[in-house]
Design an enzyme around this catalytic site. Structure first.
Site, short mmCIF file in Angstrom:
data_model
loop_
_atom_site.label_atom_id
_atom_site.label_comp_id
_atom_site.label_asym_id
_atom_site.label_seq_id
_atom_site.Cartn_x
_atom_site.Cartn_y
_atom_site.Cartn_z
N GLY A 41 0.86 -1.12 0.11
CA GLY A 41 -0.11 0.03 0.11
C GLY A 41 0.85 1.21 -0.04
CB ILE A 186 2.59 17.31 4.08
CG1 ILE A 186 2.48 16.35 2.97
CG2 ILE A 186 2.42 16.61 5.51
CD1 ILE A 186 3.78 15.09 3.10
NE ARG A 274 6.78 11.74 0.20
CZ ARG A 274 6.73 11.22 1.31
NH1 ARG A 274 6.43 11.96 2.37
NH2 ARG A 274 7.08 10.03 1.31
CG HIS A 446 -31.35 22.84 -8.61
ND1 HIS A 446 -30.54 23.72 -8.15
CD2 HIS A 446 -32.60 23.05 -7.81
CE1 HIS A 446 -30.86 24.56 -7.27
NE2 HIS A 446 -32.28 24.18 -7.14
P1 NAI Z 1 4.95 21.02 -0.44
O1 NAI Z 1 5.99 20.99 -1.90
O2 NAI Z 1 3.51 20.83 -0.96
O3 NAI Z 1 5.25 22.11 0.36
C1 NAI Z 1 6.27 22.74 0.93
C2 NAI Z 1 6.37 23.91 1.37
O4 NAI Z 1 7.53 24.28 2.14
C3 NAI Z 1 5.95 24.99 0.30
O5 NAI Z 1 5.06 25.86 0.51
C4 NAI Z 1 7.20 25.65 0.30
O6 NAI Z 1 7.64 26.95 -0.14
C5 NAI Z 1 7.73 25.48 1.88
N1 NAI Z 1 9.36 25.56 2.25
C6 NAI Z 1 10.26 25.00 1.57
N2 NAI Z 1 11.52 25.32 2.18
C7 NAI Z 1 11.10 26.05 3.13
C8 NAI Z 1 11.77 26.53 4.47
N3 NAI Z 1 13.01 26.36 4.58
N4 NAI Z 1 11.09 27.27 5.24
C9 NAI Z 1 9.85 27.56 5.41
N5 NAI Z 1 8.89 26.86 4.30
C10 NAI Z 1 9.50 26.34 3.42
O7 NAI Z 1 5.76 19.62 0.31
P2 NAI Z 1 4.67 18.69 1.28
O8 NAI Z 1 3.84 19.38 2.02
O9 NAI Z 1 6.08 18.20 2.05
O10 NAI Z 1 4.46 17.52 0.64
C11 NAI Z 1 5.20 16.64 0.04
C12 NAI Z 1 4.34 16.13 -1.39
O11 NAI Z 1 3.52 15.20 -0.90
C13 NAI Z 1 3.58 17.26 -2.21
O12 NAI Z 1 4.38 17.29 -3.29
C14 NAI Z 1 2.35 16.38 -2.64
O13 NAI Z 1 2.52 16.18 -3.94
C15 NAI Z 1 2.26 15.18 -1.78
N6 NAI Z 1 1.20 15.00 -0.78
C16 NAI Z 1 -0.02 14.95 -1.57
C17 NAI Z 1 -1.18 15.15 -0.97
C18 NAI Z 1 -2.45 15.08 -1.53
O14 NAI Z 1 -2.42 14.72 -2.63
N7 NAI Z 1 -3.63 15.44 -1.06
C19 NAI Z 1 -1.26 14.77 0.51
C20 NAI Z 1 0.07 15.09 1.06
C21 NAI Z 1 1.18 14.93 0.42
#
Ligand code: NAI
Length: 470
Positions: A41, A186, A274, A446
């Site tokens: 998974g 996240i 990531r 609707h």
């Molecule tokens: P993310 O790329 O969504 O967000 C990371 C954030 O951290 C950005 O806003 C960035 O500007 C900020 N950032 C980077 N360096 C920083 C720093 N030094 N200080 C402060 N802010 C900083 O990455 P996240 O949230 O870790 O998620 C990783 C991946 O997991 C995403 O790319 C997403 O595709 C996937 N994911 C998808 C979900 C969904 O489809 N619902 C749910 C959770 C994760």
């Protein structure tokens, strides 16, 4: 030590790998899938999408019982949280689904091993489980090893004070306060859970808006406003510098607008993106090229070794489960002798389970503006929908973006209740090169939230019904 010979070895049993393995099994190809986690998974099912959505649902129910249902006349004397029960409920969901996947693999004739697989040459691998070792010879392989949270200097995960997303899902108690570094997907999804359960949240985001480059600013503003209403402190253009322990609290120092600030909380969580797991499966021994942190693949998902495919997070953005699954199907079909291409995919929707939910597909408006593409846009607010009024979820809007002359739909952005379920229609529209008329002239039932997309398309055409023409 046992020796196995298979047609295809799949390394990684997440939404990419297990879907590929199921499809290979269906196509009659002798397949072995290996995963080093506790169950099949992947991160999505064990440590990501599913557990987080379970907690999001639970926190939403708690929040609505306190803040929405009384407005509807549903009065509950007292509402409280049994957190161990919540965790148990979440874990039962995971166990049920992981068992289901194992059953699907078995039902499709796929052999499955929980262990660590490492390529030892372009045509062989070694698998180490808790109790035994196997060597495997294969004709084809699919690498689907996923990704791992990355951190920032000075904030190495110690899983006690500095937490990653997995730690956030497994907390033994609801924290009273939490500092989130990164206002991305996240951070905001899991942060919202704890904010709704009463934690004081502080978000430190380096860019000038939440969810930068993922959604347009007017979309993220809706979530920003709602988080602020819940008492969350949001610091944009802010940079986390260091942390230290002060008593049993964590003190984070960050810089914002040229000034240094300090904030204390129970934990600090880092979610700043990531990185692909390219270093754990023996790429070098198999002669697989890694480029800019990802496995290099062609449009048919073949690596530099043409009989070895790679799919999902390990080949690049977007790191989404459904993108990995689609790629899994493409790789499986290609091993079977087809020549499917990732270029055939027109649209990959993306959902963020914040409050309210965000969903996008195709281009976001900020990108269209940046590209200087001539466009039309129609925005329809949830507050003008009868159905949204009756659910009590009136924040947000649906936005349809179309190419100016042809009116071909370029993208749809939604922020509002049930956006995650509404976006599929927009995905189909883009996949089929639909025009605004296709959305605006289709009869939508609707009263439903589905009408919002039709109404937004009408606005884009300058023919709104349930809002005034601007
Ligand atoms: P993310 O790329 O969504 O967000 C990371 C954030 O951290 C950005 O806003 C960035 O500007 C900020 N950032 C980077 N360096 C920083 C720093 N030094 N200080 C402060 N802010 C900083 O990455 P996240 O949230 O870790 O998620 C990783 C991946 O997991 C995403 O790319 C997403 O595709 C996937 N994911 C998808 C979900 C969904 O489809 N619902 C749910 C959770 C994760």
């Amino acid at each position: 030590m046992s020796e196995k010979t298979v047609d295809t070895l799949v390394i990684g049993g997440g939404p990419g790998g297990y879907v590929a393995a199921i499809r290979l099994g269906q196509l009659g190809i002798k397949t072995l899938v290996v995963d080093k986690d506790r169950a099949f998974g992947g991160v999505c099912l064990n440590w990501g999408c599913i557990p987080s959505k379970s907690l999001i649902q639970m926190a939403g129910a708690y929040d609505k019982t306190q803040n929405l249902y009384p407005k509807m006349g549903v009065l509950v004397d007292s509402v409280s949280v049994d957190w161990p029960k919540t965790q148990q409920w979440k874990n039962t969901i995971i166990q049920t689904l992981t068992k289901g996947i194992s059953g699907l693999l078995k039902g499709n004739g796929v052999e499955q091993i929980l262990g660590t697989a490492t390529l030892t040459s372009p045509y062989s691998a070694e698998i180490v489980t808790k109790s035994e070792k196997h060597t495997v010879k294969f004709k084809n392989a699919i690498i689907a090893t996923g990704s791992t949270p990355r951190s920032i200097p000075g904030f190495d995960f110690d899983h006690e004070s500095v937490l990653d997303s997995t730690d956030l899902l497994e907390l033994m108690e609801i924290p009273k306060s939490l500092v989130l570094i990164g206002g991305g997907v996240i951070g905001l999804e899991l942060g919202t859970v704890y904010a709704k359960l009463g934690a004081k949240l502080t978000v430190i985001e380096v860019m000038d808006q939440l969810l930068p480059n993922i959604v347009s600013k007017d979309v993220s503003d809706v979530v920003h406003k709602k988080l602020k209403k819940k008492g969350t402190d949001i610091h944009l253009k802010a940079k986390a510098k260091s942390w230290k322990k002060v008593g049993n609290q964590v003190e984070v120092t960050f810089e914002c607008k040229g000034k240094e600030h300090k904030v204390q909380a129970d934990f600090v969580s880092v979610a700043v993106g990531r990185r692909a797991n390219t270093d754990s499966f023996g790429a070098e021994k198999a002669g697989i090229v890694i480029e800019k942190g990802f496995i290099k693949v062609d449009d048919q998902l073949r690596t530099s070794q043409k009989h070895i495919y790679a799919i999902g997070d390990v080949v690049g953005q977007p790191m989404l489960a459904h993108k990995a699954s689609k790629e899994g199907e493409i790789a499986a079909e290609n091993i079977h002798g087809e020549s499917y291409s990732t270029d055939d995919i027109q649209a990959i929707p993306s959902i963020i389970f914040t409050d309210p939910e965000i969903a996008t597909v195709g281009l976001i408006e900020d990108q269209v503006i940046k590209d200087k593409t001539p466009y039309k846009v129609g925005k329809f607010p949830y507050a003008s929908s009868g159905r949204a009024r009756s659910t009590g979820e009136t924040d947000g809007f649906v936005k349809v973006i179309a190419e100016k002359e042809s009116e071909i739909v370029l993208g749809v952005e939604m922020v509002g209740g049930h956006a995650s379920d509404l976006i599929a229609e927009a995905g189909l529209a883009i996949e089929m090169t639909a025009e605004l008329d296709d959305l605006s002239l289709t009869v939508h039932p609707h009263p439903t939230l589905g009408e919002l997309i039709m109404e937004a398309a009408k606005v884009a055409k300058g023919e709104p019904i349930h809002t005034l023409k601007k």
